[in-house]
Design an enzyme around this catalytic site. Structure first.
Site, PDB file in Angstrom:
ATOM      1  N   LYS A   1     -10.929 -13.210 -36.243  1.00  0.00           N
ATOM      2  CA  LYS A   1     -12.201 -12.458 -36.360  1.00  0.00           C
ATOM      3  C   LYS A   1     -13.064 -13.081 -37.458  1.00  0.00           C
ATOM      4  CE  LYS A   1     -12.322  -8.493 -38.838  1.00  0.00           C
ATOM      5  NZ  LYS A   1     -13.396  -8.391 -39.846  1.00  0.00           N
ATOM      6  N   ASN A   2     -12.453 -13.361 -38.622  1.00  0.00           N
ATOM      7  CA  ASN A   2     -13.247 -13.789 -39.776  1.00  0.00           C
ATOM      8  C   ASN A   2     -13.616 -15.266 -39.738  1.00  0.00           C
ATOM      9  OD1 ASN A   2     -13.178 -11.177 -40.553  1.00  0.00           O
ATOM     10  ND2 ASN A   2     -11.627 -11.454 -42.129  1.00  0.00           N
TER      11      ASN A   2
ATOM     12  N   ARG B   1     -21.424  -5.043 -41.620  1.00  0.00           N
ATOM     13  CA  ARG B   1     -22.046  -5.615 -42.812  1.00  0.00           C
ATOM     14  C   ARG B   1     -21.993  -7.139 -42.794  1.00  0.00           C
ATOM     15  NH1 ARG B   1     -19.957  -7.392 -46.711  1.00  0.00           N
ATOM     16  NH2 ARG B   1     -21.491  -6.573 -48.155  1.00  0.00           N
TER      17      ARG B   1
ATOM     18  N   CYS C   1     -18.988  -0.121 -47.999  1.00  0.00           N
ATOM     19  CA  CYS C   1     -18.164   0.498 -46.959  1.00  0.00           C
ATOM     20  C   CYS C   1     -16.969   1.137 -47.665  1.00  0.00           C
ATOM     21  CB  CYS C   1     -17.721  -0.554 -45.948  1.00  0.00           C
ATOM     22  SG  CYS C   1     -16.707  -1.813 -46.701  1.00  0.00           S
TER      23      CYS C   1
ATOM     24  N   ARG D   1     -19.577  -3.839 -52.073  1.00  0.00           N
ATOM     25  CA  ARG D   1     -19.785  -5.091 -51.318  1.00  0.00           C
ATOM     26  C   ARG D   1     -21.204  -5.660 -51.516  1.00  0.00           C
ATOM     27  NH1 ARG D   1     -16.245  -4.889 -46.528  1.00  0.00           N
ATOM     28  NH2 ARG D   1     -16.577  -7.099 -46.366  1.00  0.00           N
TER      29      ARG D   1
ATOM     30  N   ASP E   1      -6.534  -8.640 -46.997  1.00  0.00           N
ATOM     31  CA  ASP E   1      -6.553  -8.043 -45.657  1.00  0.00           C
ATOM     32  C   ASP E   1      -5.160  -7.749 -45.126  1.00  0.00           C
ATOM     33  OD1 ASP E   1      -9.428  -9.990 -44.545  1.00  0.00           O
ATOM     34  OD2 ASP E   1      -9.252  -8.200 -45.794  1.00  0.00           O
TER      35      ASP E   1
ATOM     36  N   ILE F   1      -9.255  -7.779 -55.321  1.00  0.00           N
ATOM     37  CA  ILE F   1     -10.463  -8.233 -54.619  1.00  0.00           C
ATOM     38  C   ILE F   1     -11.480  -7.104 -54.448  1.00  0.00           C
ATOM     39  CG2 ILE F   1     -11.364  -9.380 -52.558  1.00  0.00           C
ATOM     40  CD1 ILE F   1      -9.305 -11.107 -53.978  1.00  0.00           C
TER      41      ILE F   1
ATOM     42  N   ARG G   1     -12.153  -2.826 -34.166  1.00  0.00           N
ATOM     43  CA  ARG G   1     -13.082  -3.815 -34.734  1.00  0.00           C
ATOM     44  C   ARG G   1     -12.401  -5.171 -34.877  1.00  0.00           C
ATOM     45  NH1 ARG G   1     -15.936  -2.245 -40.019  1.00  0.00           N
ATOM     46  NH2 ARG G   1     -16.559  -4.381 -39.605  1.00  0.00           N
TER      47      ARG G   1
HETATM   48  C1  EPZ Z   1     -14.640 -11.491 -46.148  1.00  0.00           C
HETATM   49  O1  EPZ Z   1     -15.486 -10.452 -46.608  1.00  0.00           O
HETATM   50  C2  EPZ Z   1     -13.874 -10.905 -44.969  1.00  0.00           C
HETATM   51  N1  EPZ Z   1     -14.802 -10.525 -43.911  1.00  0.00           N
HETATM   52  C3  EPZ Z   1     -13.096  -9.678 -45.434  1.00  0.00           C
HETATM   53  O2  EPZ Z   1     -12.332  -9.203 -44.321  1.00  0.00           O
HETATM   54  C4  EPZ Z   1     -12.125 -10.108 -46.549  1.00  0.00           C
HETATM   55  O3  EPZ Z   1     -11.438  -8.970 -47.025  1.00  0.00           O
HETATM   56  C5  EPZ Z   1     -12.911 -10.764 -47.688  1.00  0.00           C
HETATM   57  O4  EPZ Z   1     -13.692 -11.864 -47.169  1.00  0.00           O
HETATM   58  C6  EPZ Z   1     -11.998 -11.294 -48.782  1.00  0.00           C
HETATM   59  O5  EPZ Z   1     -11.102 -12.223 -48.241  1.00  0.00           O
HETATM   60  C7  EPZ Z   1     -15.271 -11.491 -43.086  1.00  0.00           C
HETATM   61  O6  EPZ Z   1     -14.959 -12.655 -43.237  1.00  0.00           O
HETATM   62  C8  EPZ Z   1     -16.186 -11.036 -41.980  1.00  0.00           C
HETATM   63  P1  EPZ Z   1     -16.136 -11.621 -50.395  1.00  0.00           P
HETATM   64  P2  EPZ Z   1     -16.645 -10.796 -47.708  1.00  0.00           P
HETATM   65  O7  EPZ Z   1     -17.575 -11.977 -50.390  1.00  0.00           O
HETATM   66  O8  EPZ Z   1     -17.229 -12.111 -47.400  1.00  0.00           O
HETATM   67  C9  EPZ Z   1     -17.625  -9.283 -54.252  1.00  0.00           C
HETATM   68  C10 EPZ Z   1     -11.425  -7.624 -42.851  1.00  0.00           C
HETATM   69  O9  EPZ Z   1     -10.664  -6.664 -43.015  1.00  0.00           O
HETATM   70  N2  EPZ Z   1     -18.934  -9.908 -53.992  1.00  0.00           N
HETATM   71  O10 EPZ Z   1     -15.113 -12.672 -50.610  1.00  0.00           O
HETATM   72  O11 EPZ Z   1     -17.544  -9.627 -47.784  1.00  0.00           O
HETATM   73  C11 EPZ Z   1     -17.287  -8.233 -53.196  1.00  0.00           C
HETATM   74  O12 EPZ Z   1     -17.883  -7.003 -53.538  1.00  0.00           O
HETATM   75  C12 EPZ Z   1     -12.565  -7.880 -43.827  1.00  0.00           C
HETATM   76  O13 EPZ Z   1     -11.340  -8.459 -41.906  1.00  0.00           O
HETATM   77  C13 EPZ Z   1     -19.962  -9.744 -54.915  1.00  0.00           C
HETATM   78  O14 EPZ Z   1     -19.787  -9.079 -55.944  1.00  0.00           O
HETATM   79  O15 EPZ Z   1     -15.764 -10.871 -49.023  1.00  0.00           O
HETATM   80  C14 EPZ Z   1     -15.788  -8.176 -53.254  1.00  0.00           C
HETATM   81  O16 EPZ Z   1     -15.380  -7.321 -54.315  1.00  0.00           O
HETATM   82  C15 EPZ Z   1     -12.626  -6.812 -44.920  1.00  0.00           C
HETATM   83  N3  EPZ Z   1     -21.179 -10.313 -54.668  1.00  0.00           N
HETATM   84  C16 EPZ Z   1     -15.393  -9.615 -53.579  1.00  0.00           C
HETATM   85  O17 EPZ Z   1     -16.584 -10.250 -54.093  1.00  0.00           O
HETATM   86  C17 EPZ Z   1     -21.423 -11.061 -53.537  1.00  0.00           C
HETATM   87  O18 EPZ Z   1     -22.558 -11.579 -53.369  1.00  0.00           O
HETATM   88  C18 EPZ Z   1     -14.905 -10.394 -52.360  1.00  0.00           C
HETATM   89  O19 EPZ Z   1     -15.938 -10.414 -51.431  1.00  0.00           O
HETATM   90  C19 EPZ Z   1     -20.362 -11.217 -52.606  1.00  0.00           C
HETATM   91  C20 EPZ Z   1     -19.135 -10.636 -52.854  1.00  0.00           C
END
Ligand code: EPZ
Length: 424
Positions: free
Chosen positions: A22-23, A96, A120, A125, A310, A332, A403
């Protein structure tokens, strides 16, 4: 709300084939906006998030065709004409990760608009790192009244040096896509090293972008204004693989996973070994045999190649029946233990405080009525707990699980589980 009814106690046995990730597929679908030519993505999973992304792309004017050839699902995307720079607000709320369209739209049209992707169940996020990266590439970003508008001065983005404060997966992917359509070279320091980032890089390279350094501490992208079509496969979903592996371990069963990249699961498999699981890893197969009762062990979620967030909730469910106390640290996301309350209704003993969960393993869980919340991984972990529990567990909110898990009921039943679904 659709419900899954799980009757526990049966050790799982048999084989299950892992789907495309998915990701990985979601950013690849967004990247198709970068070119007027047709893109072909192979091994696309039939999950709700992919269907939402298809709706969003169609709303932008992208021609979408889904084909099944020799049992494999192909997605053809052709963004010859993009009718708007705005991501559909209603659909944005559904998923999102549609924020991943901003980079490609900005590179293609020199402007992009979206409603702020809300937080969420697992945390606020924010997307500050995405937006700061676009600004570093010469874009002007205006955030007003929940709307975000970005536009590239002088009609195009320019290459830049971007330092991510945190190796954000989405920010890395969004900025790679923007950089692929920018003038000049962009270097992204402290990028995410997840395999899904590498899969996106392969897709962008197939389109004609010159990308090096994925998996290292800096990714370099040489932009091109003539990106062409691409034909690229989606890597197997390491999170789906881990979820089925824990289904085998929590039931004391023995299964073989097919179409799995075991090198993407090193931290997870090390932890499965530590709790007493027998693991035999092949190039694209994984044999898992769970112990009668898993040992307790601590985990701390980390960016790749650390233990994946995840697969944290799935491990939380497993630790509920382990012999001993396990400490789980979620580094995370701010709030990824919501499912603990539901597991407690099944008899689990979990104390959570901020990013820590202390789980005292119990001999047996009991079936109960539980709610899957807006975190598909929490929903999946309730099903896992139900597979072990005495009696029937009713998991409400199966739509959340849809999802990211294709045909979860059918595939668990194929492994001998007693699971049914009510879509009333
Ligand atoms: C991706 O989300 C995945 N989703 C998530 O999978 C996964 O949990 C996550 O990466 C971490 O591995 C997809 O790929 C579609 P991040 P993403 O940006 O990109 C903070 C699932 O269950 N952050 O690495 O949103 C954020 O708040 C989903 O399949 C900022 O502060 O994750 C979080 O605490 C859930 N500012 C941390 O970084 C930003 O601009 C990690 O977020 C961006 C992120």
């Amino acid at each position: 709300m659709a419900r899954l009814i799980v009757r526990g106690g049966e050790p799982l046995r048999g084989k299950v084939r892992v789907n495309g990730a998915k990701n990985a597929v979601l950013p690849m679908m967004a990247a198709a906006v970068l070119t007027r030519s047709e893109c072909l993505i192979r091994d696309v999973p039939d999950i709700r998030d992919v269907r939402v992304m298809i709706e969003i792309l169609k709303d932008l004017g992208v021609k979408v065709r889904l084909e099944r050839i020799n049992g494999r699902r192909y997605l053809s995307l052709k963004a010859e004409h993009i009718r708007t720079d705005a991501v559909n607000a209603r659909l944005m709320k559904k998923m999102r990760s549609s924020v991943l369209l901003i980079g490609p739209l900005l590179a293609r049209l020199a402007s992009a608009r979206m409603t702020y992707p809300g937080g969420c169940a697992i945390g606020p996020r924010p997307v500050d790192m995405h937006l700061a990266g676009f600004e570093a590439m010469g874009a002007t970003v205006v955030e007003k009244g929940g709307q975000v508008t970005a536009y590239a001065g002088r009609g195009a983005l320019s290459g830049a040096e971007i330092h991510l404060e945190y190796p954000s997966v989405g920010a890395t992917e969004n900025l790679m896509m923007a950089a692929a359509g920018a003038r000049g070279v962009t270097r992204i320091w402290n990028p995410a090293r997840e395999p899904e980032v590498d899969n996106l890089a392969a897709f962008l390279q197939a389109m004609g972008a010159n990308i090096t350094g994925t998996g290292s501490d800096v990714i370099s992208v040489e932009g091109s204004d003539v990106l062409g079509g691409a034909d690229c496969g989606v890597i197997p979903d390491r999170i789906e693989a881990g979820t089925y592996a824990i289904a085998a371990v929590i039931t004391g069963g023995e299964i073989t996973l097919e179409n799995v990249r075991t090198e993407h699961l090193r931290a997870f498999l090390a932890k499965m070994n530590e709790v007493g699981t027998e693991v035999q890893a092949g190039r694209d197969q994984l044999w898992i045999k769970g112990p009668e009762r898993p040992r307790a062990a601590d985990i701390r979620t980390l960016p790749y190649p650390g233990y994946p967030t995840d697969l944290q909730n799935q491990y939380l469910a497993l630790s509920c029946i382990a012999g001993g106390t396990s400490v789980i640290t979620e580094s995370i996301f701010e709030n990824r233990f919501k499912v603990a309350e539901e597991l407690a209704r099944m008899g689990a003993s979990i104390h959570t405080e901020g990013r820590l969960a202390v789980v005292k393993g119990v001999e047996q869980l009991s079936g109960a009525c539980v709610e899957a919340d807006d975190d598909l991984r929490g929903g999946a972990s309730l099903v896992l707990a139900g597979l072990r529990a005495d009696g029937a567990t009713v998991v409400r909110g199966a739509e959340y699980i849809d999802r990211g898990y294709m045909n979860l009921v059918g595939r668990l039943r194929g492994l001998g589980a007693d699971v049914t679904r009510n879509d009333d």
